[in-house]
Every structure is written in structure tokens, then in C-alpha cells.
Write a protein that holds these residues in place. Structure first.
Motif, PDB file in Angstrom:
ATOM      1  N   GLY A   1      32.330 -37.866  63.016  1.00  0.00           N
ATOM      2  CA  GLY A   1      31.549 -38.259  63.448  1.00  0.00           C
ATOM      3  C   GLY A   1      30.265 -37.180  63.279  1.00  0.00           C
ATOM      4  O   GLY A   1      28.923 -37.642  63.458  1.00  0.00           O
ATOM      5  N   ILE A   2      30.641 -36.110  63.620  1.00  0.00           N
ATOM      6  CA  ILE A   2      29.586 -35.014  63.487  1.00  0.00           C
ATOM      7  C   ILE A   2      29.152 -34.746  62.061  1.00  0.00           C
ATOM      8  O   ILE A   2      27.856 -34.775  61.793  1.00  0.00           O
ATOM      9  N   ALA A   3      30.026 -34.876  61.025  1.00  0.00           N
ATOM     10  CA  ALA A   3      29.485 -35.074  59.611  1.00  0.00           C
ATOM     11  C   ALA A   3      28.702 -36.037  59.156  1.00  0.00           C
ATOM     12  O   ALA A   3      27.707 -35.889  58.486  1.00  0.00           O
ATOM     13  N   ARG A   4      28.776 -37.400  59.781  1.00  0.00           N
ATOM     14  CA  ARG A   4      27.763 -38.386  59.587  1.00  0.00           C
ATOM     15  C   ARG A   4      26.684 -38.213  60.281  1.00  0.00           C
ATOM     16  O   ARG A   4      25.855 -39.179  60.064  1.00  0.00           O
ATOM     17  N   GLY A   5      26.464 -37.259  61.361  1.00  0.00           N
ATOM     18  CA  GLY A   5      25.278 -37.306  62.165  1.00  0.00           C
ATOM     19  C   GLY A   5      25.311 -38.422  63.133  1.00  0.00           C
ATOM     20  O   GLY A   5      24.160 -38.459  63.859  1.00  0.00           O
ATOM     21  N   GLU A   6      26.413 -39.037  63.563  1.00  0.00           N
ATOM     22  CA  GLU A   6      26.291 -39.893  64.485  1.00  0.00           C
ATOM     23  C   GLU A   6      26.858 -39.768  65.831  1.00  0.00           C
ATOM     24  O   GLU A   6      26.580 -40.517  66.904  1.00  0.00           O
ATOM     25  N   GLU A   7      27.430 -38.614  66.106  1.00  0.00           N
ATOM     26  CA  GLU A   7      27.738 -38.124  67.371  1.00  0.00           C
ATOM     27  C   GLU A   7      27.181 -36.788  67.693  1.00  0.00           C
ATOM     28  O   GLU A   7      27.472 -35.689  66.967  1.00  0.00           O
ATOM     29  N   LEU A   8      26.335 -36.698  68.609  1.00  0.00           N
ATOM     30  CA  LEU A   8      25.953 -35.468  69.266  1.00  0.00           C
ATOM     31  C   LEU A   8      26.591 -34.908  70.274  1.00  0.00           C
ATOM     32  O   LEU A   8      27.179 -35.482  71.165  1.00  0.00           O
ATOM     33  N   TRP A   9      26.321 -33.405  70.474  1.00  0.00           N
ATOM     34  CA  TRP A   9      27.061 -32.876  71.590  1.00  0.00           C
ATOM     35  C   TRP A   9      26.326 -31.758  72.328  1.00  0.00           C
ATOM     36  O   TRP A   9      25.152 -31.366  71.875  1.00  0.00           O
ATOM     37  N   CYS A  10      26.672 -31.417  73.219  1.00  0.00           N
ATOM     38  CA  CYS A  10      26.288 -30.427  74.302  1.00  0.00           C
ATOM     39  C   CYS A  10      27.209 -29.632  75.021  1.00  0.00           C
ATOM     40  O   CYS A  10      28.696 -29.850  74.801  1.00  0.00           O
ATOM     41  N   GLN A  11      26.841 -28.518  75.431  1.00  0.00           N
ATOM     42  CA  GLN A  11      27.826 -27.496  75.793  1.00  0.00           C
ATOM     43  C   GLN A  11      27.845 -27.227  77.302  1.00  0.00           C
ATOM     44  O   GLN A  11      26.781 -26.885  77.826  1.00  0.00           O
ATOM     45  N   GLY A  12      28.625 -27.560  77.779  1.00  0.00           N
ATOM     46  CA  GLY A  12      29.144 -27.101  79.343  1.00  0.00           C
ATOM     47  C   GLY A  12      29.865 -25.886  79.829  1.00  0.00           C
ATOM     48  O   GLY A  12      30.942 -25.778  80.020  1.00  0.00           O
ATOM     49  N   TYR A  13      29.165 -24.854  79.808  1.00  0.00           N
ATOM     50  CA  TYR A  13      29.293 -23.437  80.110  1.00  0.00           C
ATOM     51  C   TYR A  13      29.004 -23.006  81.268  1.00  0.00           C
ATOM     52  O   TYR A  13      29.661 -22.953  82.253  1.00  0.00           O
ATOM     53  N   SER A  14      27.437 -22.708  81.332  1.00  0.00           N
ATOM     54  CA  SER A  14      27.037 -22.012  82.492  1.00  0.00           C
ATOM     55  C   SER A  14      26.871 -22.775  83.607  1.00  0.00           C
ATOM     56  O   SER A  14      26.880 -24.176  83.558  1.00  0.00           O
ATOM     57  N   GLU A  15      27.050 -22.135  84.900  1.00  0.00           N
ATOM     58  CA  GLU A  15      27.209 -22.932  86.109  1.00  0.00           C
ATOM     59  C   GLU A  15      25.922 -21.940  87.006  1.00  0.00           C
ATOM     60  O   GLU A  15      25.809 -20.715  86.807  1.00  0.00           O
ATOM     61  N   PRO A  16      25.725 -22.830  88.296  1.00  0.00           N
ATOM     62  CA  PRO A  16      24.918 -21.982  89.127  1.00  0.00           C
ATOM     63  C   PRO A  16      25.795 -20.840  89.612  1.00  0.00           C
ATOM     64  O   PRO A  16      26.932 -20.979  90.107  1.00  0.00           O
ATOM     65  N   GLY A  17      25.325 -19.584  89.632  1.00  0.00           N
ATOM     66  CA  GLY A  17      26.280 -18.388  90.166  1.00  0.00           C
ATOM     67  C   GLY A  17      27.196 -17.982  89.137  1.00  0.00           C
ATOM     68  O   GLY A  17      27.988 -17.086  89.178  1.00  0.00           O
ATOM     69  N   ALA A  18      27.465 -18.779  87.889  1.00  0.00           N
ATOM     70  CA  ALA A  18      28.359 -18.146  86.620  1.00  0.00           C
ATOM     71  C   ALA A  18      27.478 -18.501  85.582  1.00  0.00           C
ATOM     72  O   ALA A  18      28.024 -19.358  84.679  1.00  0.00           O
ATOM     73  N   GLY A  19      26.374 -17.761  85.386  1.00  0.00           N
ATOM     74  CA  GLY A  19      25.699 -18.163  83.859  1.00  0.00           C
ATOM     75  C   GLY A  19      26.502 -17.147  82.867  1.00  0.00           C
ATOM     76  O   GLY A  19      27.412 -17.424  82.307  1.00  0.00           O
TER      77      GLY A  19
ATOM     78  N   ILE B   1      17.353 -13.991  78.258  1.00  0.00           N
ATOM     79  CA  ILE B   1      18.451 -14.543  79.390  1.00  0.00           C
ATOM     80  C   ILE B   1      19.563 -15.453  79.020  1.00  0.00           C
ATOM     81  O   ILE B   1      20.887 -15.213  79.139  1.00  0.00           O
ATOM     82  N   TYR B   2      19.036 -16.555  78.600  1.00  0.00           N
ATOM     83  CA  TYR B   2      20.082 -17.725  78.196  1.00  0.00           C
ATOM     84  C   TYR B   2      20.720 -17.202  76.935  1.00  0.00           C
ATOM     85  O   TYR B   2      20.365 -16.432  76.153  1.00  0.00           O
ATOM     86  N   GLY B   3      22.107 -17.874  76.668  1.00  0.00           N
ATOM     87  CA  GLY B   3      22.925 -17.451  75.782  1.00  0.00           C
ATOM     88  C   GLY B   3      23.735 -16.106  75.760  1.00  0.00           C
ATOM     89  O   GLY B   3      24.064 -15.700  75.005  1.00  0.00           O
ATOM     90  N   GLY B   4      23.607 -15.499  77.191  1.00  0.00           N
ATOM     91  CA  GLY B   4      24.084 -14.397  77.413  1.00  0.00           C
ATOM     92  C   GLY B   4      23.014 -13.385  77.542  1.00  0.00           C
ATOM     93  O   GLY B   4      22.261 -13.091  76.694  1.00  0.00           O
ATOM     94  N   SER B   5      22.836 -12.921  78.775  1.00  0.00           N
ATOM     95  CA  SER B   5      21.453 -11.781  79.062  1.00  0.00           C
ATOM     96  C   SER B   5      21.804 -10.714  78.241  1.00  0.00           C
ATOM     97  O   SER B   5      22.805 -10.322  77.657  1.00  0.00           O
ATOM     98  N   ASP B   6      20.598  -9.873  78.049  1.00  0.00           N
ATOM     99  CA  ASP B   6      20.828  -8.707  77.378  1.00  0.00           C
ATOM    100  C   ASP B   6      21.981  -7.637  78.053  1.00  0.00           C
ATOM    101  O   ASP B   6      22.582  -6.881  77.196  1.00  0.00           O
ATOM    102  N   GLU B   7      21.672  -7.486  79.372  1.00  0.00           N
ATOM    103  CA  GLU B   7      22.549  -6.836  80.093  1.00  0.00           C
ATOM    104  C   GLU B   7      24.266  -7.205  79.639  1.00  0.00           C
ATOM    105  O   GLU B   7      24.677  -6.105  79.626  1.00  0.00           O
ATOM    106  N   ILE B   8      24.442  -8.372  79.599  1.00  0.00           N
ATOM    107  CA  ILE B   8      25.948  -8.849  79.334  1.00  0.00           C
ATOM    108  C   ILE B   8      26.056  -8.442  77.842  1.00  0.00           C
ATOM    109  O   ILE B   8      27.099  -7.962  77.324  1.00  0.00           O
ATOM    110  N   GLN B   9      25.150  -8.688  76.981  1.00  0.00           N
ATOM    111  CA  GLN B   9      25.555  -8.406  75.624  1.00  0.00           C
ATOM    112  C   GLN B   9      25.706  -6.947  75.597  1.00  0.00           C
ATOM    113  O   GLN B   9      26.363  -6.471  74.729  1.00  0.00           O
ATOM    114  N   ARG B  10      24.922  -6.026  76.182  1.00  0.00           N
ATOM    115  CA  ARG B  10      25.040  -4.396  75.987  1.00  0.00           C
ATOM    116  C   ARG B  10      26.456  -3.994  76.604  1.00  0.00           C
ATOM    117  O   ARG B  10      27.235  -3.082  76.291  1.00  0.00           O
TER     118      ARG B  10
END
Length: 398
Positions: A124-142, A374-383
Motif C-alpha cells: 500500500g505504501i509502494a502504490r502510494g495508496e496509504e499514508l502514515w503519520c507518527q505518534g511519538y511526541s506527547e504534551p510533557g514528553a516531546g 525544536i521538532y524532531g528532537g531539540s538541539d539540546e537532546i541531540q547534543r
């Protein structure tokens, strides 16, 4: 590494160029330059149709293992994947809507999923028919992902998910969401987590609310789960393996996908330079030095991304890449406004009459890039990741 293009790569380049020339016509051609960061709302329906066009042509999932015979798309070497990215950008093709499924979830399923999960979701991904999102970050747990509070409780053969996710890109358009949730309430931090594949079409159980940004757009969303159902067979890697699977997914945010991003950056930089030349701002020696520095840093990012292609696993490589591009893109947004001077505060509308607040592409970029560090992991977290996992420095207090 010795990175160069051979005769097979150039043949592949011509094939890609010819296909894009034949298919990027009509309404698709009108999407040129639309759908990037800060403008992901533009042409959404048309770009979804374009995703299916790419799938029919076999251009989704070029880097997947065993792809051609199993999922209907073609395979390509690393250099050919770079060639495709270059030709895609050169043709002015629209921003992709299937990036999360193709470049994040699919490689994760290939590495950690079972055969049934791969057969169900990869075509479904290869045909471009099904799209996805990512459920990671939360309020207070980004950036502190291990502190998440979303729970998934066994209900017969299924799971019932309750909790909230935030900063979820393209959640309104997604058909599925991969969700990191706690399945063992007796464990803490990164233990007792599971990686679940959740259908988004569950009225009354999943609510998506757009987050309006200062740019006026709403690429990000809040997602509320109230007893949402995930099948027991849709737990990737098995129950309790969520942290390992989630970290494996994040490690894939590098390489060719990073190069694709940089091609877009190069186009934005060229636009800023063009404005500086046309408006005379390039005569300012300080501003001219800043433009040159942006160009040089972009070249460094390119060579760093090329260096990591095909290299041994490196826990710090994704963090280094994020630090490089986040700060660079933010500085480019600031530079775009300095090039314009006082005129940067004016919108593109007719100011002789009252009109709704509008922004042009450069102004949206400036506002959107405030979040790049900030998004995708802040600079502080990456360091912290680089310090602890790569350099072996003592862990800081949590």
C-alpha cells in the motif's frame, strides 16, 4: 567513501528524467514548488494523486530490500537513489505526502516486522495508496520520549489505546499512525513500551485537531485516542519491544532522505541569493559573507550525508545531521528577512485595502524555521545523545 556516478547511474538518471518529463504535466506541473515545510497544506488532494502516480511508476521505496519482486516497485543502488532525488528536485516536482510511510515506517517493518505485517502494509505504501503519520511526541514528553503516558491495554486479541499525541505531522490526511504506547504499566521509562500500527478511521475513538502556527498554516496536529483499537497482530517487534523499534526508526532519518531535504534547501538559498542580487543587498559585505557561509555550510551538510551512506551504524549520525540542518535552515530564514530589510514586514497583498493577513514563501519559511531546532528532537537532546552515546561522557541528571 568514494562517491561517484557510473554509466549505470547515468542511464538511470535518463530514465528518471524521461519519466518525470512525461508525467509531470497538466495539474501536476502546477504543483511545482508546493508542499514543502510551511506549505504542506497546498494542493493536498492533487499531491495525494501524484503519490499514486509515483507508485504506479515504481518510484516509491527505491531503497527497500527485496522490493521489486515483493511489493511491485523497483530497487536502486544508493547512488541511483541520489540520482532520483536530484532529478526529482530539478524537475520541480511537488512535495511528497508519503515520506513518513516510505522512508520511516517501511524500512522499520523490513527490519523489525514479521512477514504478515510486511505483506499487509508495504504494498500500500509502494502504490502510494496509504499514508502514515507518527505518534511519538506527547504534551510533557516531546524530546523525552521515554516519559510518554499513552497506554495500550489488551482487550481480547486487540489493544485499546488511550492518550494524546502532539506535533503529529499530516495527521488529518493519514490513513494509519504508528504509535508508541505503554503496554506494561508496571514498567517505567523505556521499558514496557510497544510499537503499534493504528488505523486512523475510527470516529469517536480518534480525534485530530489542527495546531495553527504563527505562519497561519496547520501542518501539525494533536491526536486524541479514546479507546482506539489496534489489532494484536499489528505490534511491530512484539509486545515490550517498542523502544528498540522506535529508536531503529529514528536512526533511519538520514542518508538519502537527508539529501532530498538538502536539494530543497539549495533551491531556497538560490532564491534568497537572487533577491539579494536583484535588490542590491549583496553590496553589504556582512550580508554577502553570510550568504557565502550559508552556501559553504550546505556543501558541508551534503558531504556529511554522503559520508554516512552505506556506512556502519553510528548512533550519533542522525543527531549530527539534525544539528547541522536545523540551525542552518533557521539561519537561512533569518537571512531571507535581512535581505529584504524593512520590506520583510509587508505581506504580498494589496495594502491599499483591508485584506486577510497573508505571507509569501520567504516569510512562511522564516516563521516555520523557528521550530527547526525544536521538532524532531531539540538541539539540546541531540547534543546529549552525541555526548553520552558517542563520546561516552557521563549521563546528566534527569
Amino acid at each position: 567513501m568514494d562517491f561517484g556516478f557510473g554509466s549505470a547511474d547515468e542511464e538511470f538518471r535518463q530514465e528518471a528524467r524521461d519519466w518525470l518529463a512525461r508525467h509531470l504535466v497538466g495539474g501536476y506541473a502546477e504543483l511545482a514548488g508546493r508542499g514543502g515545510p510551511g506549505s504542506e497544506h497546498e494542493g493536498a488532494a492533487e499531491r495525494r494523486a501524484w503519490e499514486r502516480e509515483l507508485g504506479a511508476g515504481g518510484w516509491i521505496g527505491l531503497g527497500w530490500d527485496r522490493a521489486e519482486e515483493a511489493y511491485g516497485n523497483r530497487t536502486a543502488t544508493l547512488t541511483q537513489q541520489v540520482v532520483w532525488a536530484e532529478e526529482y528536485a530539478r524537475a520541480g516536482a511537488p512535495g511528497r505526502v508519503g515520506h513518513i510511510g516510505e522512508n520511516l515506517l517501511a524500512p522499520t517493518l523490513i527490519a523489525h516486522g514479521d512477514e504478515a505485517q510486511q505483506k499487509r502494509f508495504l504494498p500500500g505504501i509502494a502504490r502510494g495508496e496509504e499514508l502514515w503519520c507518527q505518534g511519538y511526541s506527547e504534551p510533557g514528553a516531546g524530546s523525552d520520549l521515554a516519559g510518554l503516558r499513552t497506554v495500550a491495554v489488551r482487550d481480547g486479541d486487540d489493544y485499546r489505546i488511550s492518550g494524546q499525541k502532539v506535533w503529529t505531522s499530516s495527521a488529518r490526511a493519514a490513513d494509519w499512525c504508528f504509535v508508541l504506547a505503554r503496554t506494561d504499566p508496571g514498567e517505567r521509562r523505556h521499558r514496557g513500551l510497544s510499537f503499534l500500527l493504528v488505523p486512523m478511521d475510527q470516529p469517536g475513538r480518534i480525534e485530530v485537531r489542527p495546531i495553527r502556527q504563527m505562519s497561519g498554516t496547520s501542518e501539525f496536529h494533536e491526536v486524541f485516542f479514546d479507546g482506539a483499537v489496534a489489532r494484536g497482530g499489528h505490534v511491530v517487534g512484539g509486545e515490550g519491544a517498542g523502544w528498540r523499534v522506535a529508536m531503529g526508526l529514528l536512526a533511519r532519518e538520514r542518508g538519502v532522505s537527508t539529501l532530498v531535504q538538502q536539494i530543497g534547501f539549495a533551491g531556497e538559498l538560490a532564491t534568497v541569493v537572487g533577491e539579494a542580487v536583484a535588490g542590491g543587498a549583496v553590496a553589504d559585505p556582512v550580508l554577502r559573507e553570510q550568504l557565502i557561509r550559508q552556501w559553504a555550510e550546505l556543501r558541508v551538510m551534503r558531504w556529511n550525508a554522503l559520508r554516512t551512506l552505506g556506512a556502519e551504524a553510528d548512533d550519533g549520525a542522525p543527531s549530527v545531521a539534525k544539528l547541522l540542518w536545523g540551525g542552518w535552515h533557521q539561519r537561512l530564514g533569518e537571512l531571507a528577512m535581512r535581505v529584504r530589510g524593512a520590506a520583510a514586514g509587508l505581506g504580498p497583498g494589496d495594502w491599499s485595502v483591508w485584506a486577510p493577513y497573508e505571507l509569501d514563501a520567504a516569510q512562511r519559511m522564516f516563521l516555520f524555521t523557528r521550530a527547526d531546532t525544536i521538532y524532531g528532537g531539540s538541539d539540546e537532546i541531540q547534543r546529549n545523545i552525541i555526548a553520552e552515546r558517542v563520546l561516552g561522557l557521563p549521563r546528566g541528571e534527569r
